[in-house]
Enzyme design. Sequence first.
Site, PDB file in Angstrom:
ATOM      1  N   LYS A 160     -36.576 -75.566  61.453  1.00 32.68           N
ATOM      2  CA  LYS A 160     -36.141 -76.735  60.668  1.00 32.68           C
ATOM      3  C   LYS A 160     -37.182 -77.108  59.612  1.00 32.68           C
ATOM      4  CE  LYS A 160     -34.393 -80.923  59.803  1.00 32.68           C
ATOM      5  NZ  LYS A 160     -33.104 -81.233  59.258  1.00 32.68           N
ATOM      6  N   THR A 209     -35.514 -84.551  64.698  1.00 34.78           N
ATOM      7  CA  THR A 209     -36.502 -83.744  63.990  1.00 34.78           C
ATOM      8  C   THR A 209     -37.863 -84.323  64.333  1.00 34.78           C
ATOM      9  OG1 THR A 209     -34.964 -83.392  62.166  1.00 34.78           O
ATOM     10  CG2 THR A 209     -37.285 -82.929  61.742  1.00 34.78           C
ATOM     11  N   LYS A 232     -40.791 -87.161  55.464  1.00 32.43           N
ATOM     12  CA  LYS A 232     -41.060 -86.994  56.908  1.00 32.43           C
ATOM     13  C   LYS A 232     -41.114 -85.508  57.271  1.00 32.43           C
ATOM     14  CE  LYS A 232     -38.898 -87.257  61.409  1.00 32.43           C
ATOM     15  NZ  LYS A 232     -37.767 -87.615  62.254  1.00 32.43           N
TER      16      LYS A 232
HETATM   17  P1  NAD Z   1     -31.638 -93.538  62.690  1.00 29.19           P
HETATM   18  O1  NAD Z   1     -32.887 -94.316  62.476  1.00 29.19           O
HETATM   19  O2  NAD Z   1     -30.387 -93.960  62.013  1.00 29.19           O
HETATM   20  O3  NAD Z   1     -31.334 -93.384  64.267  1.00 29.19           O
HETATM   21  C1  NAD Z   1     -32.306 -93.350  65.270  1.00 29.19           C
HETATM   22  C2  NAD Z   1     -31.825 -94.273  66.374  1.00 29.19           C
HETATM   23  O4  NAD Z   1     -32.722 -94.194  67.472  1.00 29.19           O
HETATM   24  C3  NAD Z   1     -31.778 -95.744  65.933  1.00 29.19           C
HETATM   25  O5  NAD Z   1     -30.471 -96.252  66.130  1.00 29.19           O
HETATM   26  C4  NAD Z   1     -32.801 -96.413  66.824  1.00 29.19           C
HETATM   27  O6  NAD Z   1     -32.464 -97.752  67.180  1.00 29.19           O
HETATM   28  C5  NAD Z   1     -32.789 -95.488  68.026  1.00 29.19           C
HETATM   29  N1  NAD Z   1     -33.979 -95.621  68.867  1.00 29.19           N
HETATM   30  C6  NAD Z   1     -35.271 -95.796  68.485  1.00 29.19           C
HETATM   31  N2  NAD Z   1     -36.067 -95.860  69.558  1.00 29.19           N
HETATM   32  C7  NAD Z   1     -35.261 -95.726  70.645  1.00 29.19           C
HETATM   33  C8  NAD Z   1     -35.500 -95.713  72.052  1.00 29.19           C
HETATM   34  N3  NAD Z   1     -36.731 -95.846  72.553  1.00 29.19           N
HETATM   35  N4  NAD Z   1     -34.434 -95.572  72.878  1.00 29.19           N
HETATM   36  C9  NAD Z   1     -33.172 -95.438  72.369  1.00 29.19           C
HETATM   37  N5  NAD Z   1     -32.895 -95.443  71.048  1.00 29.19           N
HETATM   38  C10 NAD Z   1     -33.929 -95.574  70.210  1.00 29.19           C
HETATM   39  O7  NAD Z   1     -31.997 -92.042  62.253  1.00 29.19           O
HETATM   40  P2  NAD Z   1     -30.978 -90.841  61.992  1.00 29.19           P
HETATM   41  O8  NAD Z   1     -30.747 -90.715  60.520  1.00 29.19           O
HETATM   42  O9  NAD Z   1     -29.841 -90.936  62.928  1.00 29.19           O
HETATM   43  O10 NAD Z   1     -31.908 -89.600  62.371  1.00 29.19           O
HETATM   44  C11 NAD Z   1     -32.161 -89.252  63.719  1.00 29.19           C
HETATM   45  C12 NAD Z   1     -32.990 -87.967  63.741  1.00 29.19           C
HETATM   46  O11 NAD Z   1     -32.267 -86.935  63.047  1.00 29.19           O
HETATM   47  C13 NAD Z   1     -34.331 -88.080  63.030  1.00 29.19           C
HETATM   48  O12 NAD Z   1     -35.284 -87.355  63.763  1.00 29.19           O
HETATM   49  C14 NAD Z   1     -34.073 -87.475  61.665  1.00 29.19           C
HETATM   50  O13 NAD Z   1     -35.240 -86.925  61.082  1.00 29.19           O
HETATM   51  C15 NAD Z   1     -33.066 -86.403  62.013  1.00 29.19           C
HETATM   52  N6  NAD Z   1     -32.182 -86.005  60.912  1.00 29.19           N
HETATM   53  C16 NAD Z   1     -31.603 -86.940  60.118  1.00 29.19           C
HETATM   54  C17 NAD Z   1     -30.773 -86.534  59.088  1.00 29.19           C
HETATM   55  C18 NAD Z   1     -30.122 -87.543  58.170  1.00 29.19           C
HETATM   56  O14 NAD Z   1     -29.599 -87.137  57.122  1.00 29.19           O
HETATM   57  N7  NAD Z   1     -30.082 -88.832  58.524  1.00 29.19           N
HETATM   58  C19 NAD Z   1     -30.519 -85.178  58.881  1.00 29.19           C
HETATM   59  C20 NAD Z   1     -31.077 -84.247  59.748  1.00 29.19           C
HETATM   60  C21 NAD Z   1     -31.920 -84.672  60.771  1.00 29.19           C
END
Ligand code: NAD
Length: 291
Positions: free
Chosen positions: A162, A87, A237
């Site tokens: 979204k 997102t 966010k």
């Molecule tokens: P998270 O922080 O658990 O996962 C993100 C991952 O990206 C982390 O493991 C981090 O180490 C990795 N990362 C950061 N920089 C990086 C790079 N340069 N190269 C490779 N990896 C890198 O977050 P999440 O909850 O998995 O969410 C991911 C996305 O999905 C976000 O944009 C969030 O807004 C969206 N989202 C989350 C949810 C939820 O309920 N958690 C629901 C819908 C959408």
Amino acid sequence: MKIGFIGLGNMGAPMASNLAAAGHDVTGFDVTGVSLANVELATSAAAAATGREVVITMLPDGAILRSVAAEIIPVIAAGCGFVDCSTVDVDSARAVAMDADAAGLLAVDAPVSGGVGGALAGTLTFMAGGSAAAFALAEPLFEIMGQKAVHCGDSGAGQSAKICNNMILGATMIATCEAFALADRLGLDRQKMFDVVSTSSGYSWTMNTYCPAPGVGPKSPADNDYMPGFAAELMLKDLRLSQQAAGSVDADTPMGAAATALYEQFVEEEDGRGRDFSAMLPRFETRKRDA
Ligand code: NAD
């Protein structure tokens, strides 16, 4: 298919696992060390993307997406897919898609709803932006990771859908919580309040499916001491993204702005961080009108 998966966090790890479990050849990368059954780990984003037919990203924000995209677009072969499920802001989604298009890639922005539970169960909803050909390439993968994929339009349309959805969600959760708190003060039983509203014109997903009152309605994070679920800071966010987008197209969104300000206060000045976004109810419960 040979798939590269970059960003193996709370969402990305189970999504990558589901693709591997369905028989795809998945190579993953994350900046923090992770290990994942059936997913081979690469030592860089570029290594995870090289030689892959589709590369999927699931990253925290638009700035990180732009930097990862700059690293991987040059190594993905023309005609292959670049699917971003993070997102992020609409501008970043469009900028990355333009660079991918210029390199001959089939780019899709495809943020999801359904949370970690949906990622684990493979029941996410994907909202996708990009060309018909790009969507067609990604669709079989959406079917594995989710239960519904809507092709919303050109690049950026997925992110637009979204943030509009989540702007409604944030404002509705606040409305539901403040109404419960008012009902409490008026001496109305919470179960009666639920019975009426959930079958009347005030009904919503936040009341009927994700009720913020413990012990009322289907099981929800309220029944688990407001452990997320969907954390208040993630709601913030998405609300901020909605206001950024509204600013960029001069759209008047007063309810979205009010919801953003309330979640900002809740997360940054109160005890909202790390709690489910429905913990707005105990917040309202303890406050007075002018507090
Ligand atoms: P998270 O922080 O658990 O996962 C993100 C991952 O990206 C982390 O493991 C981090 O180490 C990795 N990362 C950061 N920089 C990086 C790079 N340069 N190269 C490779 N990896 C890198 O977050 P999440 O909850 O998995 O969410 C991911 C996305 O999905 C976000 O944009 C969030 O807004 C969206 N989202 C989350 C949810 C939820 O309920 N958690 C629901 C819908 C959408």
